[in-house]
Design a protein around this motif. Structure first.
Motif, PDB file in Angstrom:
ATOM      1  N   GLY A 150       0.845  -1.184   0.000  1.00 48.13           N
ATOM      2  CA  GLY A 150       0.000   0.000   0.000  1.00 48.13           C
ATOM      3  C   GLY A 150       0.885   1.240   0.000  1.00 48.13           C
ATOM      4  N   ASP A 151       0.696   2.090   1.017  1.00 44.02           N
ATOM      5  CA  ASP A 151       1.550   3.279   1.113  1.00 44.02           C
ATOM      6  C   ASP A 151       2.506   3.207   2.294  1.00 44.02           C
ATOM      7  N   CYS A 152       2.638   2.015   2.895  1.00 48.56           N
ATOM      8  CA  CYS A 152       3.510   1.851   4.061  1.00 48.56           C
ATOM      9  C   CYS A 152       4.535   0.746   3.834  1.00 48.56           C
ATOM     10  N   MET A 153       5.729   0.950   4.399  1.00 50.53           N
ATOM     11  CA  MET A 153       6.757  -0.079   4.353  1.00 50.53           C
ATOM     12  C   MET A 153       6.451  -1.117   5.433  1.00 50.53           C
ATOM     13  N   ALA A 154       6.388  -2.382   5.027  1.00 43.51           N
ATOM     14  CA  ALA A 154       6.020  -3.469   5.935  1.00 43.51           C
ATOM     15  C   ALA A 154       7.214  -4.377   6.196  1.00 43.51           C
ATOM     16  N   LEU A 155       7.349  -4.823   7.437  1.00 42.68           N
ATOM     17  CA  LEU A 155       8.449  -5.689   7.836  1.00 42.68           C
ATOM     18  C   LEU A 155       8.312  -7.070   7.209  1.00 42.68           C
TER      19      LEU A 155
END
Length: 234
Positions: free
Chosen positions: A131-136
């Motif tokens: 989406g618009d977020c960096m995910a671990l």
């Protein structure tokens, strides 16, 4: 939605405010001066937006990893503000915030974040855009750089292009540089910024991940956080 974010976990000190689709931010690299600078930064962004603390929905804070002293300052300030305002807290990873910063400023979609943890170790996390977020991807760890790099051997090197960010790559770049097929150091991001915690905090808020003040906790990654400090270091 109105979310305030504060971060003092590394050499940088910052505060940022999300009000609907508007953002207000202050950031400064200020080692050992966080206690003096963070509250004026908070007041500055609130004043710029014309808000008071009791109008907020939540307060986000850099939960670590990072300097033990810096992480403690950040969570203490956030807890004090949240208690007074009667709002919940959202802990945001400093490694994730750096990855988010590289996405915001350089358009990166795959980022390796590493903070120099002293004692010949790094705090490390791998992130990919969702989406618009960096995910671990996987887990955040504290590790000897050579041991960490060995996990990405000839048969496990990350394919494609990756961005690298943080003081861990500055200190151990020659070792950690073998982890990906192509690793490009960030040219604009060195430390986390509260501004980049805002989209992560908004996502966490919408997911119901905000917690009561007394339930907020730091993330050190190390099992022992009271190690002997080296001269001039935290």
């Amino acid at each position: 939605m109105k979310i305030l974010a504060v971060d003092t976990a590394t050499e940088a000190c910052s505060a940022a405010l999300l009000v609907g689709d508007k953002q207000y931010a202050r950031w400064e690299e200020a080692p050992r001066d966080h206690t003096r600078k963070i509250l004026p930064m908070v007041q500055a962004v609130l004043d710029e937006a014309g808000l008071s603390l009791d109008q907020l929905d939540a307060i986000a804070f850099g939960r670590g990893p990072g300097s033990f002293t810096g992480v403690r300052i950040g969570i203490s300030v956030a807890q004090g503000l949240a208690f007074g305002a009667g709002v919940p807290l959202i802990g945001i990873s400093t490694l994730a915030a750096m990855a988010q910063g590289v996405h915001r400023q350089e358009g990166a979609t795959r980022v390796l974040s590493a903070i120099d943890a002293r004692m010949n170790e790094v705090y490390f996390g791998r992130y990919e855009l969702q989406g618009d977020c960096m995910a671990l991807v996987g887990e955040e760890v504290v590790s000897d750089p050579a041991l960490l790099a060995s996990e990405f051997g000839a048969d496990a090197v990350l394919p494609g292009n990756w961005s690298a960010v943080g003081t861990g790559f500055e200190t151990y770049g020659e070792v950690l540089g073998t982890m990906a097929e192509t690793l490009v150091p960030s040219q604009q991001v060195r430390f986390p910024a509260a501004l980049d915690m805002l989209p992560l905090a908004r996502s966490a808020w919408l997911a119901g991940e905000a917690v009561a003040v007394e339930q907020a906790s730091p993330v050190y990654l190390r099992d022992k956080v009271t190690w002997k400090k080296l001269p001039g270091r935290e």
